[in-house]
Write a protein that holds these residues in place. Structure first.
Motif, mmCIF file in Angstrom:
data_model
loop_
_atom_site.group_PDB
_atom_site.id
_atom_site.type_symbol
_atom_site.label_atom_id
_atom_site.label_comp_id
_atom_site.label_asym_id
_atom_site.label_seq_id
_atom_site.Cartn_x
_atom_site.Cartn_y
_atom_site.Cartn_z
ATOM 1 N N MET A 43 9.720 25.633 -31.172
ATOM 2 C CA MET A 43 8.458 26.322 -30.602
ATOM 3 C C MET A 43 7.609 27.047 -31.527
ATOM 4 S SD MET A 43 9.862 26.422 -26.805
ATOM 5 C CE MET A 43 8.327 26.973 -26.154
ATOM 6 N N MET A 44 8.274 28.044 -31.986
ATOM 7 C CA MET A 44 7.609 29.049 -32.668
ATOM 8 C C MET A 44 7.093 28.654 -34.201
ATOM 9 S SD MET A 44 6.702 32.499 -32.884
ATOM 10 C CE MET A 44 7.983 33.389 -31.954
ATOM 11 N N LEU A 45 7.684 27.787 -34.641
ATOM 12 C CA LEU A 45 7.471 27.189 -35.957
ATOM 13 C C LEU A 45 6.423 25.870 -35.783
ATOM 14 C CD1 LEU A 45 10.645 27.061 -37.815
ATOM 15 C CD2 LEU A 45 8.887 28.811 -38.156
ATOM 16 N N PRO A 49 1.576 23.351 -29.336
ATOM 17 C CA PRO A 49 2.637 23.390 -28.275
ATOM 18 C C PRO A 49 3.564 22.193 -28.125
ATOM 19 C CG PRO A 49 0.414 24.057 -27.405
ATOM 20 C CD PRO A 49 0.130 23.519 -28.720
ATOM 21 N N LEU A 50 4.577 22.430 -27.624
ATOM 22 C CA LEU A 50 5.457 21.145 -27.779
ATOM 23 C C LEU A 50 5.760 20.684 -26.341
ATOM 24 C CD1 LEU A 50 8.167 22.183 -30.407
ATOM 25 C CD2 LEU A 50 6.816 20.366 -30.656
ATOM 26 N N THR A 51 6.189 19.487 -26.123
ATOM 27 C CA THR A 51 6.474 18.881 -24.547
ATOM 28 C C THR A 51 7.980 18.788 -24.902
ATOM 29 O OG1 THR A 51 6.105 16.772 -25.420
ATOM 30 C CG2 THR A 51 4.079 17.964 -24.490
ATOM 31 N N GLN A 77 13.179 33.580 -18.619
ATOM 32 C CA GLN A 77 11.768 34.043 -18.770
ATOM 33 C C GLN A 77 11.569 34.346 -20.413
ATOM 34 O OE1 GLN A 77 11.466 37.783 -16.783
ATOM 35 N NE2 GLN A 77 11.238 36.802 -14.516
ATOM 36 N N PHE A 78 12.079 33.234 -21.122
ATOM 37 C CA PHE A 78 11.884 33.081 -22.771
ATOM 38 C C PHE A 78 10.653 32.190 -22.806
ATOM 39 C CE2 PHE A 78 16.357 34.805 -23.459
ATOM 40 C CZ PHE A 78 16.083 36.050 -23.226
ATOM 41 N N LEU A 79 10.472 31.304 -21.981
ATOM 42 C CA LEU A 79 9.212 30.410 -21.939
ATOM 43 C C LEU A 79 8.563 30.026 -20.874
ATOM 44 C CD1 LEU A 79 10.207 27.309 -21.098
ATOM 45 C CD2 LEU A 79 11.409 27.082 -23.143
ATOM 46 N N HIS A 94 5.453 27.244 -23.966
ATOM 47 C CA HIS A 94 5.059 28.426 -24.568
ATOM 48 C C HIS A 94 5.925 29.657 -24.574
ATOM 49 C CE1 HIS A 94 0.860 26.386 -24.864
ATOM 50 N NE2 HIS A 94 1.428 25.985 -23.622
ATOM 51 N N ILE A 95 6.343 30.129 -25.660
ATOM 52 C CA ILE A 95 7.252 31.431 -25.586
ATOM 53 C C ILE A 95 6.428 32.624 -24.978
ATOM 54 C CG2 ILE A 95 8.519 33.041 -27.255
ATOM 55 C CD1 ILE A 95 8.619 30.313 -29.145
#
Length: 147
Positions: A43-45, A49-51, A77-79, A94-95
């Motif tokens: 997700m970070m890289l 935004p990813l699904t 609660q990390f994403l 989302h992170i």
């Protein structure tokens, strides 16, 4: 026709599995698992935004495994999920700030074996190894096909 020596291939498969096992360190107490770190890292890289479907495609994990990982990361609660305005069933991931902080701590823990490998092999051999692993992954994902 290619000769199949299953004993030789099992020895080679065991070497690959050992390599994979050695570079994945045990889970930090009360923290993210290696698969959760992988999801957060992707997700970070990612430039967009990813699904969940996108994560399934790039990780090679099943839809149910990705769903479980997303649920776990959301509970910690990390994403967060951002639902589409057009289709309330669709969402991107989302992170959170807490997830970013966890990822920074996890990197220090999980990447130590890779940094050790890089120091031991030297930059040229390390990059060569990574290029070969990437090529093998692409072939096994049928991007180039196996002959």
């Amino acid at each position: 026709m290619e000769e199949f020596n299953w004993m030789e291939m099992m020895e080679k498969m065991q070497e690959i599995r050992l390599f994979s096992s050695l570079h994945i360190r045990g889970k930090r107490h009360g923290a993210t698992s290696p698969q959760e770190v992988d999801i957060l890292s992707r997700m970070m890289l990612s430039e967009e935004p990813l699904t969940p479907l996108g994560l399934t495609a790039i990780t090679g994990l099943s839809k149910s495994a990705v769903s479980r990982l997303i649920e776990s990361l959301e509970q910690k609660q990390f994403l967060v999920k951002e639902y589409s305005k057009e289709d309330k069933r669709s969402y991107t991931l989302h992170i959170t700030g807490k997830g970013d902080q966890e990822l920074q701590q996890a990197y220090q823990h999980y990447l130590q074996p890779i940094y050790k490998l890089r120091r031991t092999l030297g930059e040229e051999r390390f990059q060569s190894l990574l290029a070969q692993i990437k090529e093998a992954n692409q072939m096994l994902q049928n991007k180039e096909g196996i002959k």
